[in-house]
Motif scaffolding. Sequence first.
Motif, PDB file in Angstrom:
ATOM      1  N   UNK A   1      31.693  33.317  49.948  1.00  0.00           N
ATOM      2  CA  UNK A   1      32.808  34.235  49.809  1.00  0.00           C
ATOM      3  C   UNK A   1      32.287  35.620  49.418  1.00  0.00           C
ATOM      4  N   UNK A   2      32.594  36.613  50.229  1.00  0.00           N
ATOM      5  CA  UNK A   2      32.127  37.970  49.988  1.00  0.00           C
ATOM      6  C   UNK A   2      33.128  38.741  49.140  1.00  0.00           C
ATOM      7  N   UNK A   3      32.613  39.493  48.180  1.00  0.00           N
ATOM      8  CA  UNK A   3      33.450  40.380  47.385  1.00  0.00           C
ATOM      9  C   UNK A   3      33.725  41.643  48.195  1.00  0.00           C
ATOM     10  N   UNK A   4      34.958  42.145  48.113  1.00  0.00           N
ATOM     11  CA  UNK A   4      35.285  43.386  48.820  1.00  0.00           C
ATOM     12  C   UNK A   4      36.492  44.048  48.157  1.00  0.00           C
ATOM     13  N   UNK A   5      36.523  45.360  48.271  1.00  0.00           N
ATOM     14  CA  UNK A   5      37.681  46.143  47.821  1.00  0.00           C
ATOM     15  C   UNK A   5      37.573  47.521  48.442  1.00  0.00           C
ATOM     16  N   UNK A   6      38.589  48.320  48.218  1.00  0.00           N
ATOM     17  CA  UNK A   6      38.547  49.733  48.599  1.00  0.00           C
ATOM     18  C   UNK A   6      38.218  50.607  47.401  1.00  0.00           C
ATOM     19  N   UNK A   7      37.510  49.990  46.438  1.00  0.00           N
ATOM     20  CA  UNK A   7      37.030  50.758  45.295  1.00  0.00           C
ATOM     21  C   UNK A   7      37.896  50.672  44.062  1.00  0.00           C
ATOM     22  N   UNK A   8      38.862  49.726  44.043  1.00  0.00           N
ATOM     23  CA  UNK A   8      39.735  49.618  42.866  1.00  0.00           C
ATOM     24  C   UNK A   8      40.088  48.155  42.623  1.00  0.00           C
ATOM     25  N   UNK A   9      39.073  47.369  42.331  1.00  0.00           N
ATOM     26  CA  UNK A   9      39.289  45.949  42.049  1.00  0.00           C
ATOM     27  C   UNK A   9      39.625  45.699  40.584  1.00  0.00           C
ATOM     28  N   UNK A  10      39.793  46.757  39.817  1.00  0.00           N
ATOM     29  CA  UNK A  10      40.066  46.614  38.393  1.00  0.00           C
ATOM     30  C   UNK A  10      41.400  45.910  38.151  1.00  0.00           C
ATOM     31  N   UNK A  11      41.364  44.824  37.413  1.00  0.00           N
ATOM     32  CA  UNK A  11      42.521  44.017  37.022  1.00  0.00           C
ATOM     33  C   UNK A  11      43.110  43.320  38.244  1.00  0.00           C
ATOM     34  N   UNK A  12      44.027  42.396  38.000  1.00  0.00           N
ATOM     35  CA  UNK A  12      44.657  41.697  39.122  1.00  0.00           C
ATOM     36  C   UNK A  12      45.714  42.557  39.803  1.00  0.00           C
ATOM     37  N   UNK A  13      45.928  43.766  39.298  1.00  0.00           N
ATOM     38  CA  UNK A  13      46.775  44.731  40.013  1.00  0.00           C
ATOM     39  C   UNK A  13      45.980  45.472  41.074  1.00  0.00           C
ATOM     40  N   UNK A  14      44.654  45.299  41.063  1.00  0.00           N
ATOM     41  CA  UNK A  14      43.787  46.046  41.964  1.00  0.00           C
ATOM     42  C   UNK A  14      43.740  45.449  43.355  1.00  0.00           C
ATOM     43  N   UNK A  15      42.740  45.907  44.137  1.00  0.00           N
ATOM     44  CA  UNK A  15      42.674  45.519  45.553  1.00  0.00           C
ATOM     45  C   UNK A  15      41.446  44.680  45.883  1.00  0.00           C
ATOM     46  N   UNK A  16      40.906  43.978  44.880  1.00  0.00           N
ATOM     47  CA  UNK A  16      39.729  43.148  45.122  1.00  0.00           C
ATOM     48  C   UNK A  16      40.072  41.870  45.862  1.00  0.00           C
ATOM     49  N   UNK A  17      39.240  41.527  46.839  1.00  0.00           N
ATOM     50  CA  UNK A  17      39.463  40.303  47.611  1.00  0.00           C
ATOM     51  C   UNK A  17      38.157  39.524  47.732  1.00  0.00           C
ATOM     52  N   UNK A  18      38.312  38.219  47.939  1.00  0.00           N
ATOM     53  CA  UNK A  18      37.224  37.346  48.353  1.00  0.00           C
ATOM     54  C   UNK A  18      37.499  36.959  49.786  1.00  0.00           C
ATOM     55  N   UNK A  19      36.495  37.120  50.637  1.00  0.00           N
ATOM     56  CA  UNK A  19      36.718  36.871  52.057  1.00  0.00           C
ATOM     57  C   UNK A  19      35.502  36.219  52.693  1.00  0.00           C
ATOM     58  N   UNK A  20      35.753  35.461  53.761  1.00  0.00           N
ATOM     59  CA  UNK A  20      34.666  34.829  54.481  1.00  0.00           C
ATOM     60  C   UNK A  20      33.846  35.830  55.274  1.00  0.00           C
TER      61      UNK A  20
END
Length: 572
Positions: free
Chosen positions: A365-384
């Motif tokens: 699972x790759x970590x990814x975001x648009x630079x704002x994965x802070x907190x669960x309000x952010x845009x962090x995703x785990x993706x294949x």
Amino acid sequence: MSAKWVDCGDGVRLELGVECAMADGVVLASDHYYPDQSKWGVGPHPTLLMRQPYGRDIASTVVYAHPVWFARHGYNVVIQDVRGRGDSGGEFYPFRHERTDGAETIRWLRTRPESNGRVGMYGFSYQGLTQLLAAAEQPEGLFAIAPGMAACDLYRGWFYHNGALRLASSLGWGLQMLKMDARRLGLREATDRLERAWSALPGQSTVLPFGKHPAIVDPALPSYVRDWFAQTEAGAYWEALDVSACLEQIDVPALHVSGWYDTYLKGTIDGYLALRKHAATEFARENQYLLAGPWVHIPWGDRIGEVNFGAEALLDTDTVLLRWFDHWLKGDDSFAHEPRVRHFALFENKWHGAENWYGQQEMKLHLFSNGRANSRKGDGVLQLEAPEGEAPCDVFVYDPEVPVVAPGGPASMSGATNQAAVEMGNNVLVYTTEPLLEDVAVFGSPRLVLWCAASAESTDFTGKLVRVRVDGIADFVCIGIARSSYLFGDSYKPDAVMKWEFELEPTSCRFTSGEQIRLEIASSAFPLYDRNPGTRVQSAEATSWDWKRSTQFVFHDGERPSVLYLPLRGDA
């Protein structure tokens, strides 16, 4: 000393305060339980031995059946005070004398008239270490052991995790042990300080510097707690106290018992794996077994906090233990068809058997975001999908004055606790999959590859695996940490992008369809682990004057992919 006898009912007799002299003249005391002769014959019978530092009348009955129960099943049962504890002579320094004292005790027991020469050892935590240490001496008569929630490697599996001190457990246990020392030595003022600290235990991790905690620095007290905090690297000190450097001397079958939320989980699993590979003989290597349940250190049941793991979690571990020893000490083959590994899958709430620790397949699972994965309000995703090209990194600030709270809160009493509140902090990066289309069964040690940079001279990164239910509850599964000094030594440089690779604690769990897999990245989990001061000052010596904030960067672009690897159970 004249023998004192107690009738325990059902024909079981107890002989109190039996003495055994060690080679150096120190006398150790034990209580001996004898089985009903009318049922089991006059003997001789096999013997079960537990060596412990907490008072032999307790006999680890917080998790095990009383010794009377084992005696009712045809065993002599011996509960011994280790050196410097209870009625035993000598001075107590944890683990230091257990190798030779244990071996000498076994040699003595096998020659007693009630013994048929076959001895097994049982017990958990410290009592687990006494078994491993005695086994390393290869005493004649020791046929099997059953160490629960222990470690072959004290540095990596008991006190430290990838360079970070397991603060809450190490300080808490140290205070508990020193209380007994202070009373034994008649130190009233030291006893009062230790009792006050013990009565307010959750707050003791905040005392600074913790290496000079007022309750442990009295020169009249033993130095071992201070020694643990001073010995921040693996080496001769730790090897002299454990079996990490002499695994090839252990030649007996062992049933290793662990809990997915136990403090010493990693130590237990690593010990099992090490003996599977390095024990003295093929016979010993092939007869290492592992039982891993949904338990904390105490108690072993179906509930941790508000989470109910179901009826199967109420495993009768005493009967399992009895079958183990009946197999090796009575030769009845009652354990012959057990799987090498028996593990409880969290959230599926079911036991599984396996011949290997875990399979070869992994989910990447790759970590990814648009630079704002802070907190669960952010845009962090785990993706294949692997990231391609450039992507903005994630940034957060680690402040040792405001560390991220560990699972279970200030007391660090772990379990599948809800992490939703912790995930609201901007000092936590949160990466989450889309709702799963099919079940994912994880079994083994998840591992992380992170590309990170930090502004401080010293830093940590933590990874936490979380199960997100459909209703948003975020159940803690397992956690890991790594310290820059441990991973990189002198090659670590502030502000340099470096590849951080480390494992999380082991687990077995099932994420069902509709749920989500979540990874939290932070730089603290206090007080489970000590907080990194962010400077060159050793953590145990640091006060708030030595703290320094650190700006943390996590990269996840095409050239620097950060990845969570989940080991998969073969039958999922």
